[in-house]
Design a protein around this motif. Structure first.
Motif, PDB file in Angstrom:
ATOM      1  N   GLY A  40       0.816  -1.249   0.053  1.00 31.14           N
ATOM      2  CA  GLY A  40       0.062  -0.001  -0.140  1.00 31.14           C
ATOM      3  C   GLY A  40       0.726   1.211  -0.124  1.00 31.14           C
ATOM      4  N   GLN A  41       2.141   1.330  -0.053  1.00 32.67           N
ATOM      5  CA  GLN A  41       2.965   2.253  -0.064  1.00 32.67           C
ATOM      6  C   GLN A  41       3.524   2.515  -1.585  1.00 32.67           C
ATOM      7  OE1 GLN A  41       5.223   3.204   3.337  1.00 32.67           O
ATOM      8  NE2 GLN A  41       3.656   2.100   4.834  1.00 32.67           N
ATOM      9  N   GLY A  42       4.283   3.591  -1.731  1.00 33.02           N
ATOM     10  CA  GLY A  42       5.188   3.946  -2.846  1.00 33.02           C
ATOM     11  C   GLY A  42       6.492   3.140  -2.456  1.00 33.02           C
ATOM     12  N   LEU A  43       7.441   3.287  -3.510  1.00 30.56           N
ATOM     13  CA  LEU A  43       8.837   2.737  -3.344  1.00 30.56           C
ATOM     14  C   LEU A  43       9.453   3.723  -2.664  1.00 30.56           C
ATOM     15  CD1 LEU A  43       7.450   1.609  -6.100  1.00 30.56           C
ATOM     16  CD2 LEU A  43      10.035   1.405  -6.742  1.00 30.56           C
ATOM     17  N   LEU A  91      13.124  -4.073  -4.591  1.00 31.09           N
ATOM     18  CA  LEU A  91      13.497  -3.770  -5.981  1.00 31.09           C
ATOM     19  C   LEU A  91      14.684  -3.122  -6.346  1.00 31.09           C
ATOM     20  CD1 LEU A  91       9.936  -2.042  -6.887  1.00 31.09           C
ATOM     21  CD2 LEU A  91      10.635  -4.232  -7.545  1.00 31.09           C
ATOM     22  N   PHE A 106      14.152  -1.402 -13.890  1.00 23.36           N
ATOM     23  CA  PHE A 106      13.669  -2.046 -12.705  1.00 23.36           C
ATOM     24  C   PHE A 106      13.577  -3.674 -12.771  1.00 23.36           C
ATOM     25  CE2 PHE A 106      12.552   0.798  -9.418  1.00 23.36           C
ATOM     26  CZ  PHE A 106      12.592   2.133 -10.213  1.00 23.36           C
ATOM     27  N   GLY A 107      14.284  -4.458 -11.924  1.00 22.63           N
ATOM     28  CA  GLY A 107      14.222  -5.684 -11.986  1.00 22.63           C
ATOM     29  C   GLY A 107      12.777  -6.307 -11.292  1.00 22.63           C
ATOM     30  N   PRO A 108      12.560  -7.554 -11.311  1.00 19.50           N
ATOM     31  CA  PRO A 108      11.272  -8.110 -10.974  1.00 19.50           C
ATOM     32  C   PRO A 108      11.098  -8.030  -9.248  1.00 19.50           C
ATOM     33  CG  PRO A 108      12.866  -9.762 -11.546  1.00 19.50           C
ATOM     34  CD  PRO A 108      13.273  -8.668 -11.704  1.00 19.50           C
ATOM     35  N   GLY A 109      12.130  -7.757  -8.754  1.00 24.23           N
ATOM     36  CA  GLY A 109      11.864  -7.687  -7.148  1.00 24.23           C
ATOM     37  C   GLY A 109      12.195  -9.164  -6.409  1.00 24.23           C
TER      38      GLY A 109
ATOM     39  N   HIS B   9      -6.092   6.535  -4.837  1.00 21.73           N
ATOM     40  CA  HIS B   9      -5.419   5.302  -4.669  1.00 21.73           C
ATOM     41  C   HIS B   9      -5.832   4.254  -5.574  1.00 21.73           C
ATOM     42  CE1 HIS B   9      -2.555   2.533  -3.184  1.00 21.73           C
ATOM     43  NE2 HIS B   9      -3.298   1.703  -2.425  1.00 21.73           N
ATOM     44  N   TYR B  36       5.817   5.903 -14.144  1.00 17.12           N
ATOM     45  CA  TYR B  36       5.862   4.484 -14.186  1.00 17.12           C
ATOM     46  C   TYR B  36       4.700   3.723 -14.020  1.00 17.12           C
ATOM     47  CZ  TYR B  36      11.289   4.756 -14.069  1.00 17.12           C
ATOM     48  OH  TYR B  36      12.424   5.204 -14.218  1.00 17.12           O
ATOM     49  N   GLN B  38       3.013  -0.433 -13.658  1.00 19.21           N
ATOM     50  CA  GLN B  38       3.590  -1.831 -13.226  1.00 19.21           C
ATOM     51  C   GLN B  38       2.080  -2.773 -13.691  1.00 19.21           C
ATOM     52  OE1 GLN B  38       4.702  -2.661  -9.173  1.00 19.21           O
ATOM     53  NE2 GLN B  38       5.799  -4.536  -9.811  1.00 19.21           N
ATOM     54  N   HIS B  43       7.394  -6.349 -14.506  1.00 21.84           N
ATOM     55  CA  HIS B  43       8.092  -5.314 -13.863  1.00 21.84           C
ATOM     56  C   HIS B  43       7.718  -3.643 -14.075  1.00 21.84           C
ATOM     57  CE1 HIS B  43      11.972  -7.914 -15.092  1.00 21.84           C
ATOM     58  NE2 HIS B  43      10.938  -8.749 -14.449  1.00 21.84           N
ATOM     59  N   LEU B  44       8.192  -3.076 -13.128  1.00 25.73           N
ATOM     60  CA  LEU B  44       7.913  -1.599 -13.403  1.00 25.73           C
ATOM     61  C   LEU B  44       8.450  -1.096 -14.378  1.00 25.73           C
ATOM     62  CD1 LEU B  44       8.645   0.201 -10.017  1.00 25.73           C
ATOM     63  CD2 LEU B  44       6.908   0.673 -11.310  1.00 25.73           C
ATOM     64  N   GLU B  88      -1.065  -0.648 -12.061  1.00 24.10           N
ATOM     65  CA  GLU B  88      -0.762   0.501 -10.861  1.00 24.10           C
ATOM     66  C   GLU B  88       0.313   1.277 -11.588  1.00 24.10           C
ATOM     67  OE1 GLU B  88       0.588  -1.096  -7.113  1.00 24.10           O
ATOM     68  OE2 GLU B  88       0.107   0.758  -6.013  1.00 24.10           O
ATOM     69  N   PHE B  90       2.663   5.028 -10.810  1.00 29.81           N
ATOM     70  CA  PHE B  90       3.456   5.758  -9.924  1.00 29.81           C
ATOM     71  C   PHE B  90       4.106   6.861 -10.689  1.00 29.81           C
ATOM     72  CE2 PHE B  90       3.727   2.462  -6.627  1.00 29.81           C
ATOM     73  CZ  PHE B  90       3.763   1.226  -7.274  1.00 29.81           C
ATOM     74  N   ALA B 105       2.741   7.260  -3.635  1.00 32.92           N
ATOM     75  CA  ALA B 105       2.211   5.835  -3.273  1.00 32.92           C
ATOM     76  C   ALA B 105       1.351   5.024  -4.309  1.00 32.92           C
ATOM     77  CB  ALA B 105       1.046   5.979  -1.967  1.00 32.92           C
ATOM     78  N   GLY B 106       1.370   5.592  -5.408  1.00 33.72           N
ATOM     79  CA  GLY B 106       0.697   4.728  -6.430  1.00 33.72           C
ATOM     80  C   GLY B 106      -0.682   4.744  -6.744  1.00 33.72           C
TER      81      GLY B 106
END
Lengths: 115, 113
Positions: A40-43, A91, A106-109, B9, B36, B38, B43-44, B88, B90, B105-106
């Motif tokens: 629920g949060q951004g990066l 990530l 970005f990678g897949p995480g 959100h 960005y 996703q 991936h992003l 999503e 961002f 926060a997306g």
């Protein structure tokens, strides 16, 4: 060409254990970043490496977190004595030099779950 | 410190509806702005970016964004969404000499077919 790869894709660990997360950036990219994405949060920025310069560690949340980048390529993020609040998707991203002006790939995480 | 806020959100739209996702940032200096995306299970990836010049930026898949400096905004738009736009989104900001992206926060967009 190959993108950013990360391993493992999923990691479940017990509270108090240490974990290592790996990132292989795109070949030729001198800049490498670690971010954390909690539910629920951004990066959230963690750390940035650029070539042989000292890393920008300003985003690391505590001294339990550390990262290194060997040979200007592969990077490892280490979390010591994991806590439940460390559960998140970690990530990795890479870019050409001058991060302000270059797209971060970005990678897949790695999804980390701390029980 | 820089911060980015995304106003919604969750957004649910029907196919062919128009989309606008809000993004505001706080930073008084020169900024570089990004959106960005996703997609589920992917991936992003970069949708579009603004560094300088024309404040109306066009990206992939018919998306565009407008930088309004006086409002510290960089809203994302698409005239007609498709089911495949479910993802999503961002918004992110980097200062001119910054080392890192600061993300909002997306916004989770669901497009009903």
């Amino acid at each position: 060409g190959a993108g950013v790869s990360q391993s493992p894709s999923n990691k479940v660990t017990e509270k108090g254990k240490d974990v290592e997360l790996r990132c292989d950036p795109i070949s030729g990219h001198t800049a490498l970043y670690w971010y954390r994405q909690s539910l629920g949060q951004g990066l959230e920025f963690l750390i940035y490496f650029q070539g042989n310069s000292a890393p920008d560690k300003s985003g690391l949340p505590s001294d339990r977190f550390s990262a290194e980048r060997t040979g200007g390529s592969v990077s490892t993020l280490t979390i010591q004595r994991t806590q439940q609040e460390d559960s998140a998707v970690y990530l990795c991203a890479s870019s050409l030099s001058k991060p302000a002006y270059n797209e971060q790939f970005f990678g897949p995480g790695t999804r980390l779950t701390v029980l | 410190a820089q911060s980015v806020s995304q106003h919604n959100h969750h957004v649910i739209l029907s196919e062919a509806a128009s989309l606008e996702l809000g993004c505001n940032y706080s930073y008084g200096g020169t900024v570089n702005l990004f959106w960005y995306v996703q997609y589920p299970g992917q991936h992003l990836q970069l949708l579009l970016k603004y560094f300088s010049g024309d404040p109306l930026v066009k990206g992939i898949k018919g998306f565009e964004a407008e930088f309004i400096k006086s409002k510290f905004s960089f809203n994302l738009r698409k005239p007609s969404v498709q089911w495949s736009d479910t993802a999503e989104y961002f918004c992110a900001v980097n200062s001119e000499y910054g080392n890192k992206l600061v993300f909002g926060a997306g916004t989770i967009l669901r497009v009903k077919s």
